[in-house]
Design a protein around this motif. Structure first.
Motif, mmCIF file in Angstrom:
data_model
loop_
_atom_site.group_PDB
_atom_site.id
_atom_site.type_symbol
_atom_site.label_atom_id
_atom_site.label_comp_id
_atom_site.label_asym_id
_atom_site.label_seq_id
_atom_site.Cartn_x
_atom_site.Cartn_y
_atom_site.Cartn_z
ATOM 1 N N ALA A 1 47.123 33.668 27.061
ATOM 2 C CA ALA A 1 47.689 34.756 26.273
ATOM 3 C C ALA A 1 46.768 35.151 25.128
ATOM 4 C CB ALA A 1 49.056 34.359 25.736
ATOM 5 N N TYR A 2 46.087 34.226 24.524
ATOM 6 C CA TYR A 2 45.227 34.574 23.406
ATOM 7 C C TYR A 2 43.905 35.182 23.855
ATOM 8 C CZ TYR A 2 43.159 29.973 24.330
ATOM 9 O OH TYR A 2 42.581 28.895 24.921
ATOM 10 N N ASP A 3 43.636 35.196 25.173
ATOM 11 C CA ASP A 3 42.444 35.854 25.684
ATOM 12 C C ASP A 3 42.666 37.347 25.923
ATOM 13 O OD1 ASP A 3 40.982 33.517 25.702
ATOM 14 O OD2 ASP A 3 41.579 33.000 27.754
ATOM 15 N N TYR A 4 43.912 37.795 25.865
ATOM 16 C CA TYR A 4 44.240 39.196 26.132
ATOM 17 C C TYR A 4 44.530 39.868 24.796
ATOM 18 C CZ TYR A 4 46.047 42.930 29.152
ATOM 19 O OH TYR A 4 46.234 44.106 29.828
ATOM 20 N N PRO A 5 43.626 40.706 24.301
ATOM 21 C CA PRO A 5 43.775 41.265 22.948
ATOM 22 C C PRO A 5 45.006 42.169 22.819
ATOM 23 C CG PRO A 5 41.596 41.735 23.848
ATOM 24 C CD PRO A 5 42.396 41.123 24.930
ATOM 25 N N LEU A 6 45.479 42.307 21.596
ATOM 26 C CA LEU A 6 46.685 43.077 21.305
ATOM 27 C C LEU A 6 46.525 44.547 21.684
ATOM 28 C CD1 LEU A 6 49.510 42.916 20.128
ATOM 29 C CD2 LEU A 6 48.545 43.453 17.910
ATOM 30 N N LEU A 7 45.369 45.116 21.417
ATOM 31 C CA LEU A 7 45.139 46.517 21.771
ATOM 32 C C LEU A 7 45.200 46.714 23.287
ATOM 33 C CD1 LEU A 7 44.607 49.260 20.591
ATOM 34 C CD2 LEU A 7 42.160 48.803 20.732
ATOM 35 N N SER A 8 44.758 45.750 24.032
ATOM 36 C CA SER A 8 44.839 45.838 25.496
ATOM 37 C C SER A 8 46.291 45.773 25.967
ATOM 38 C CB SER A 8 44.043 44.709 26.140
ATOM 39 O OG SER A 8 42.671 44.867 25.865
ATOM 40 N N VAL A 9 47.128 45.023 25.261
ATOM 41 C CA VAL A 9 48.547 44.968 25.598
ATOM 42 C C VAL A 9 49.165 46.339 25.387
ATOM 43 C CG1 VAL A 9 50.779 43.994 24.938
ATOM 44 C CG2 VAL A 9 48.778 42.512 25.106
ATOM 45 N N PHE A 10 48.902 46.967 24.250
ATOM 46 C CA PHE A 10 49.446 48.299 23.988
ATOM 47 C C PHE A 10 48.942 49.310 25.005
ATOM 48 C CE2 PHE A 10 49.948 46.881 19.395
ATOM 49 C CZ PHE A 10 51.302 46.651 19.537
ATOM 50 N N TRP A 11 47.668 49.248 25.341
ATOM 51 C CA TRP A 11 47.085 50.164 26.312
ATOM 52 C C TRP A 11 47.747 49.978 27.684
ATOM 53 C CZ3 TRP A 11 44.818 54.537 26.373
ATOM 54 C CH2 TRP A 11 44.155 54.984 27.512
ATOM 55 N N SER A 12 47.971 48.740 28.079
ATOM 56 C CA SER A 12 48.620 48.460 29.364
ATOM 57 C C SER A 12 50.051 48.980 29.368
ATOM 58 C CB SER A 12 48.620 46.960 29.644
ATOM 59 O OG SER A 12 47.308 46.481 29.752
ATOM 60 N N MET A 13 50.766 48.779 28.262
ATOM 61 C CA MET A 13 52.143 49.270 28.176
ATOM 62 C C MET A 13 52.182 50.793 28.217
ATOM 63 S SD MET A 13 53.741 46.604 25.404
ATOM 64 C CE MET A 13 55.171 47.584 25.126
#
Length: 155
Positions: free
Chosen positions: A8-20
């Motif tokens: 989970a800590y390898d996946y940056p927060l901005l990438s989570v928002f972009w994926s969503m």
């Protein structure tokens, strides 16, 4: 056998928002596509060939077909949807009125019991009771109507 695992800590927060964002845009795209297909079939102005043409365009070239449909015919999509919603509401209201129609009018037994109460109080005579009872039994009158035509007691 050295497959790299992501934590989970390898996946940056901005990438989570972009994926969503991409996921929700993808869902919105399907909602728009289905609304256009439903609107094609709902439109009474279009002929069968025109409906088939729009449907083929939206299936073979979905992005172009949907965008062209929304540009060309999107103005009336909302109007057709509102008209259908109103028609459904009117049909529902008519069904409710039809189902409740018998409940709004009291039964003959209720009418006769009201008449006997009015007679017991002395508001109407036996002759008026008999005439009102005949009206109720033949279906031509009600106790309220019979009671309103009766004479008022003197005090």
């Amino acid at each position: 056998m050295s497959a790299q695992t992501y934590l989970a800590y390898d996946y940056p927060l901005l990438s989570v928002f972009w994926s969503m964002l991409l996921f929700f845009l993808w869902i919105m795209w399907f909602v728009l596509l289905f609304r256009v297909v439903v609107d094609i079939f709902r439109d009474d102005v279009l002929s069968g060939w025109a409906k088939a043409g729009w449907l083929v365009l939206t299936i073979l070239l979905p992005f172009l077909g949907v965008f062209v449909y929304v540009i060309a015919r999107g103005k009336n999509m909302g109007r057709r949807e509102i008209a259908q919603a109103r028609a459904q509401q009117e049909a529902f209201n008519a069904h409710i009125r039809e189902a409740a129609g018998g409940m709004g009018r009291p039964s003959s037994a209720d009418e006769l019991s009201k008449l006997s109460e009015i007679r017991a109080r002395g508001d109407i005579t036996d002759e008026e009771f008999r005439r009102a009872k005949e009206l109720v039994l033949t279906g031509h009158g009600s106790a309220e109507h019979a009671g309103s035509t009766a004479r008022t007691p003197s005090r």
